[in-house]
Design an enzyme around this catalytic site. Structure first.
Site, short mmCIF file in Angstrom:
data_model
loop_
_atom_site.label_atom_id
_atom_site.label_comp_id
_atom_site.label_asym_id
_atom_site.label_seq_id
_atom_site.Cartn_x
_atom_site.Cartn_y
_atom_site.Cartn_z
N TYR A 141 -104.10 14.80 92.50
CA TYR A 141 -104.90 14.30 93.52
C TYR A 141 -104.12 13.80 94.61
CZ TYR A 141 -107.63 11.22 96.07
OH TYR A 141 -108.11 10.13 97.33
N LYS A 167 -103.66 15.47 98.55
CA LYS A 167 -103.92 14.50 99.80
C LYS A 167 -102.42 14.36 100.58
CE LYS A 167 -107.10 12.82 100.72
NZ LYS A 167 -108.51 13.06 101.27
N THR A 201 -105.41 8.56 101.62
CA THR A 201 -105.43 7.52 100.56
C THR A 201 -104.11 6.94 100.59
OG1 THR A 201 -105.26 7.22 98.32
CG2 THR A 201 -104.99 9.47 98.94
N ASP A 202 -103.71 5.76 99.94
CA ASP A 202 -102.39 4.98 99.96
C ASP A 202 -102.01 5.71 98.69
OD1 ASP A 202 -104.03 3.98 97.87
OD2 ASP A 202 -103.98 1.95 98.24
N GLU A 203 -102.30 6.54 97.86
CA GLU A 203 -101.86 7.10 96.65
C GLU A 203 -100.67 8.06 97.19
OE1 GLU A 203 -104.61 8.09 93.70
OE2 GLU A 203 -105.96 6.50 94.35
P1 NAD Z 1 -116.74 11.16 97.05
O1 NAD Z 1 -116.17 12.18 95.91
O2 NAD Z 1 -117.67 10.38 96.83
O3 NAD Z 1 -117.27 12.47 98.14
C1 NAD Z 1 -116.75 13.61 98.49
C2 NAD Z 1 -117.77 14.58 99.28
O4 NAD Z 1 -117.05 15.77 99.68
C3 NAD Z 1 -118.92 14.93 98.29
O5 NAD Z 1 -120.16 14.77 99.04
C4 NAD Z 1 -118.78 16.33 98.07
O6 NAD Z 1 -120.03 17.05 97.92
C5 NAD Z 1 -117.63 16.56 99.39
N1 NAD Z 1 -117.03 17.86 99.01
C6 NAD Z 1 -116.48 18.26 98.11
N2 NAD Z 1 -115.68 19.43 98.24
C7 NAD Z 1 -116.09 20.04 99.41
C8 NAD Z 1 -115.98 21.16 100.03
N3 NAD Z 1 -115.12 22.08 99.54
N4 NAD Z 1 -116.77 21.24 101.38
C9 NAD Z 1 -117.59 20.45 101.81
N5 NAD Z 1 -117.85 19.18 101.11
C10 NAD Z 1 -117.21 19.28 100.09
O7 NAD Z 1 -115.27 10.86 97.91
P2 NAD Z 1 -115.27 9.51 98.64
O8 NAD Z 1 -115.06 8.50 97.64
O9 NAD Z 1 -116.29 9.35 99.63
O10 NAD Z 1 -113.87 9.84 99.54
C11 NAD Z 1 -113.91 10.59 100.78
C12 NAD Z 1 -112.43 10.39 101.32
O11 NAD Z 1 -111.98 9.45 101.26
C13 NAD Z 1 -111.75 11.41 100.61
O12 NAD Z 1 -110.82 12.23 101.44
C14 NAD Z 1 -110.80 10.65 99.72
O13 NAD Z 1 -109.64 11.26 99.28
C15 NAD Z 1 -110.43 9.25 100.49
N6 NAD Z 1 -110.45 8.16 99.97
C16 NAD Z 1 -111.30 7.64 99.09
C17 NAD Z 1 -110.88 6.19 98.74
C18 NAD Z 1 -111.96 5.94 97.47
O14 NAD Z 1 -111.46 4.78 97.01
N7 NAD Z 1 -113.09 6.23 97.39
C19 NAD Z 1 -109.74 5.70 98.89
C20 NAD Z 1 -108.96 6.29 99.83
C21 NAD Z 1 -109.02 7.73 100.38
P1 TYD Z 2 -110.07 4.78 89.81
O1 TYD Z 2 -111.45 3.92 90.34
O2 TYD Z 2 -110.27 5.86 89.17
O3 TYD Z 2 -109.34 4.66 91.09
P2 TYD Z 2 -107.91 5.17 91.54
O4 TYD Z 2 -107.27 5.76 90.15
O5 TYD Z 2 -107.89 6.19 92.52
O6 TYD Z 2 -107.20 3.91 91.97
O7 TYD Z 2 -109.31 3.38 89.04
C1 TYD Z 2 -108.95 2.27 89.49
C2 TYD Z 2 -107.98 1.70 88.47
O8 TYD Z 2 -108.82 1.49 87.07
C3 TYD Z 2 -106.90 2.63 87.92
O9 TYD Z 2 -106.05 1.79 87.65
C4 TYD Z 2 -107.45 3.27 86.66
C5 TYD Z 2 -108.43 2.05 86.17
N1 TYD Z 2 -109.57 2.67 85.30
C6 TYD Z 2 -109.74 2.37 84.03
O10 TYD Z 2 -108.95 1.30 83.50
N2 TYD Z 2 -110.87 2.76 83.13
C7 TYD Z 2 -111.78 3.54 83.81
O11 TYD Z 2 -112.65 4.04 83.06
C8 TYD Z 2 -111.40 4.17 85.11
C9 TYD Z 2 -112.33 5.20 85.80
C10 TYD Z 2 -110.40 3.68 85.83
#
Ligand code: NAD
Ligand code: TYD
Length: 356
Positions: free
Chosen positions: A162, A166, A137-139
């Site tokens: 988190y 990561k 992630t960019d975080e």
């Molecule tokens: P998500 O939470 O929707 O899905 C995570 C999946 O991992 C789930 O299916 C869960 O059952 C599985 N999981 C959790 N713990 C596990 C374990 N111990 N063993 C096996 N499986 C396990 O997540 P997502 O949004 O699809 O994100 C996927 C990846 O992308 C993550 O690594 C996250 O850090 C990264 N990422 C997500 C975003 C975003 O905006 N969603 C942005 C940047 C990076």
């Molecule tokens: P989120 O989807 O949790 O992603 P991330 O924190 O990983 O960027 O949140 C996106 C943005 O929205 C973040 O600035 C937090 C804000 N947010 C709210 O204002 N209300 C909410 O209920 C949630 C879940 C997030």
């Protein structure tokens, strides 16, 4: 172009992983097998891939339930399927949850990634053509002020449990490459949105609350900025990296699409009102400013010129079109929503910041 035969996808029942698997298995240029390894935590939903299971199950698609922390299980999967490529999505992925309970994040994101890397290192000793791709992630780069961007060489400065977990996993991936020569690639991407996202994240949470007439909780002053990336554009970036990426390299992937939360929410209200036949003013009246997330990062913005320049990737879905498709999808899938909400989601809503 690198060829992928037996691809292990971790976390494939989650949001991005399930989109990734669907695209690959329906794409003529991918002819290999996918092994989806997922622990099915609250965030993993088998319904997200039931169509794929019907079409490809036990032929080119295999599901294995288990944790990435379970070394013996991972070893068995590597040998059983002769894994040559890993795409590692599995993680605890929600910042708010990491604030309320960091331990699961350390276990899965740090120890789980370590376990996978270590099994890969042993299984792939003296093997050519293998690759471990880590999704991050960019975080990990911290928080930006009004100007500037995250580059691949921006120093890490994670600020939530988190992002710290990561960042730690990213360092392990790089260390396994430098120390043991494990072939790796790594991508750091911005906020994804699109179909099959668990409704704890901003966009799906807001869409569902609007439809149900519930409050729309905006953290702090609503002026935090995120860079939104359509999930299928993220999938195409991962495909480029898997097939053309250089081992040992990291790639930033972003939407080049920055929005203040409150501005995005107002845009979304317009779309949902129109599509669901609701009154815009009535939805606007449910916007509720709530206590801010502790340590809330102010702004994220990715510079993704490297993957564009080196691998020829670019975003293909405009934000308006992507939001439109996303809202349509959530409006048309009450079955999926009911299923994902039948589990731990019930407990989660009572822990939200709205209650503080
Ligand atoms: P998500 O939470 O929707 O899905 C995570 C999946 O991992 C789930 O299916 C869960 O059952 C599985 N999981 C959790 N713990 C596990 C374990 N111990 N063993 C096996 N499986 C396990 O997540 P997502 O949004 O699809 O994100 C996927 C990846 O992308 C993550 O690594 C996250 O850090 C990264 N990422 C997500 C975003 C975003 O905006 N969603 C942005 C940047 C990076
Ligand atoms: P989120 O989807 O949790 O992603 P991330 O924190 O990983 O960027 O949140 C996106 C943005 O929205 C973040 O600035 C937090 C804000 N947010 C709210 O204002 N209300 C909410 O209920 C949630 C879940 C997030």
């Amino acid at each position: 172009m690198r060829k992928l035969n037996n691809l292990l996808v971790t976390g494939g029942m989650g949001f991005i992983g399930s989109n990734f698997i669907r695209v690959l298995l329906t794409m003529p240029s991918f002819v290999g097998r996918i092994i989806n390894l997922d622990a099915l935590t609250y965030a993993g939903n088998p319904a997200s891939l039931s169509d794929i299971d019907k079409a490809f199950g036990n032929k080119r698609y295999f599901f294995e339930r288990g944790s990435i922390c379970d070394r013996a299980f991972i070893e068995e999967i590597f040998y059983k399927y002769a894994i040559d490529t890993v795409v590692h999505f599995a993680a605890e992925s929600h910042v708010d949850r990491s604030i309320l309970g960091p331990e699961a994040f350390i276990k899965t994101n740090v120890m789980g990634t370590f376990t996978l890397l270590d099994v890969a290192r042993n299984a792939w000793r003296d093997t050519d053509g293998v690759l471990f791709h880590h999704i991050s992630t960019d975080e990990v780069y911290g928080s930006l002020g009004k100007t500037g961007y995250f580059y691949e060489n921006t120093p890490y400065d994670p600020r939530s449990p988190y992002s710290a977990s990561k960042a730690s996993s990213d360092h392990l991936v790089m260390a396994y490459h430098h120390t043991y020569g494990l072939p790796i690639t790594l991508s750091n991407c911005s906020n994804n949105y699109g179909q099959y996202q668990f409704p704890e994240k901003f966009l799906p949470l807001m869409i569902l609350n609007m439809i149900e007439g519930k409050p729309l909780p905006v953290y702090g002053d609503g002026k935090n900025i995120r860079d939104w990336l359509f999930v299928l554009d993220h999938v195409s970036a991962i495909w480029r990296i898997l097939t053309q990426g250089r081992s040992g390299e990291k790639y930033n992937v972003g939407g080049e699409n920055e929005w203040e939360n409150i501005r995005l929410l107002n845009t979304l209200i317009g779309i949902v009102a129109k599509k669901a036949g609701l009154k815009r003013q009535a939805i606007e009246a449910t916007i509720t400013y709530v206590k801010d997330r502790p340590g809330h990062d102010r702004r994220y913005a990715i510079d993704c010129s490297k993957i564009k320049r080196e691998l020829g990737w670019q975003q293909s879905v405009g934000f308006e079109e992507g939001l439109d498709q996303t809202v349509d999808w959530y409006l048309s899938r009450p079955d999926w929503i009911a299923q994902i909400r039948s589990g731990e989601y019930q407990n989660w809503i009572t822990h939200n910041y709205t209650d503080r």
